[in-house]
Design a protein around this motif. Structure first.
Motif, PDB file in Angstrom:
ATOM      1  N   LYS A 170      -4.142   0.622  -1.892  1.00 30.40           N
ATOM      2  CA  LYS A 170      -5.827   0.841  -1.661  1.00 30.40           C
ATOM      3  C   LYS A 170      -6.048  -0.526  -1.765  1.00 30.40           C
ATOM      4  O   LYS A 170      -7.136  -0.766  -1.458  1.00 30.40           O
ATOM      5  N   ASN A 171      -5.631  -1.552  -2.651  1.00 30.68           N
ATOM      6  CA  ASN A 171      -6.237  -1.916  -3.343  1.00 30.68           C
ATOM      7  C   ASN A 171      -4.956  -3.007  -3.793  1.00 30.68           C
ATOM      8  O   ASN A 171      -4.050  -3.491  -4.289  1.00 30.68           O
ATOM      9  N   PRO A 172      -5.097  -4.840  -2.628  1.00 35.75           N
ATOM     10  CA  PRO A 172      -4.489  -5.528  -2.142  1.00 35.75           C
ATOM     11  C   PRO A 172      -4.541  -6.825  -3.660  1.00 35.75           C
ATOM     12  O   PRO A 172      -3.855  -7.299  -3.288  1.00 35.75           O
ATOM     13  N   THR A 211      -0.831  -3.096  -8.701  1.00 35.61           N
ATOM     14  CA  THR A 211       0.167  -2.364  -9.279  1.00 35.61           C
ATOM     15  C   THR A 211       0.413  -2.146 -10.943  1.00 35.61           C
ATOM     16  O   THR A 211       0.369  -0.791 -10.985  1.00 35.61           O
ATOM     17  N   GLU A 212       0.187  -3.269 -11.402  1.00 36.33           N
ATOM     18  CA  GLU A 212       0.223  -3.144 -12.683  1.00 36.33           C
ATOM     19  C   GLU A 212       0.146  -2.318 -13.178  1.00 36.33           C
ATOM     20  O   GLU A 212      -0.178  -1.519 -14.506  1.00 36.33           O
ATOM     21  N   ARG A 213      -1.595  -2.641 -13.141  1.00 35.48           N
ATOM     22  CA  ARG A 213      -2.395  -1.869 -13.870  1.00 35.48           C
ATOM     23  C   ARG A 213      -3.184   0.077 -13.486  1.00 35.48           C
ATOM     24  O   ARG A 213      -3.098   0.292 -14.479  1.00 35.48           O
TER      25      ARG A 213
END
Length: 185
Positions: free
Chosen positions: A3-5, A10-12
């Motif tokens: 949901k967050n581009p 992804t790493e977070r």
């Protein structure tokens, strides 16, 4: 991340997942609290660590067991539920055969065997333990219900006397003990 581009989402998210899994697992959390590292921090294994690093890693996880720790555990173990649980487990596991019981029960001494025989006989009579054929040769014909408590009291009395005698006795070879032997004062 789905949901967050944003770049790095992804790493977070993976970091948050890893933190959650470490904090949610008691063993992992304890290891991390003790050392600030996990085995995964070394590439998933301990490869590359020398003996001193491995020793330090595990020494930080577990405290050194001292003679005082062993003595304190003995007091918490003998004549209490922990010993009875181990006795019951041994009896069931060995089908009533007490041949190697002194090797299995922590702090067991040869003089404990009679106490154990009386304990098992009483348990069999009350129905808390099954009567196995192998126990018949160990069974006591007239079990003493008070034996366990008398043994416990005797051990406590002996421990108290031993502690008192080590406090009162002057050390061999000290000036005060030499003076008394020679009549000096």
């Amino acid at each position: 991340p789905d949901k967050n581009p944003d770049e790095g989402a992804t790493e977070r998210f993976q970091c948050v997942q890893k933190a959650f899994s470490v904090l949610n697992n008691e063993r992992s959390r304890r290891e991390y609290d003790a050392t600030g590292q996990l085995p995964e921090d070394f590439g998933g294994s301990f490869d590359g660590m020398d003996g001193d690093e491995l020793y330090s890693y595990f020494r930080d996880l577990y405290h050194k067991v001292t003679d005082e720790d062993v003595a304190a555990y003995r007091v918490k173990y003998r004549f209490l539920d922990a010993e009875r649980e181990d006795l019951d487990e041994f009896y069931e596991k060995k089908g009533g055969d007490l041949e190697h019981i002194l090797d299995f029960i922590p702090y067991a001494e040869p003089e404990d065997l009679d106490r154990y025989r009386h304990y098992f006989t009483l348990c069999v009579q009350s129905g808390t333990l099954e009567l196995y054929p192998a126990f018949k040769k160990w069974k006591v014909s007239k079990p003493d219900k008070g034996l366990w408590e008398r043994c416990r009291q005797n051990e406590n009395r002996c421990a108290d006397e031993e502690q008192a005698s080590t406090v009162r006795k002057p050390r061999q070879g000290s000036k005060s003990s030499k003076g008394k032997k020679q009549g000096k004062g």
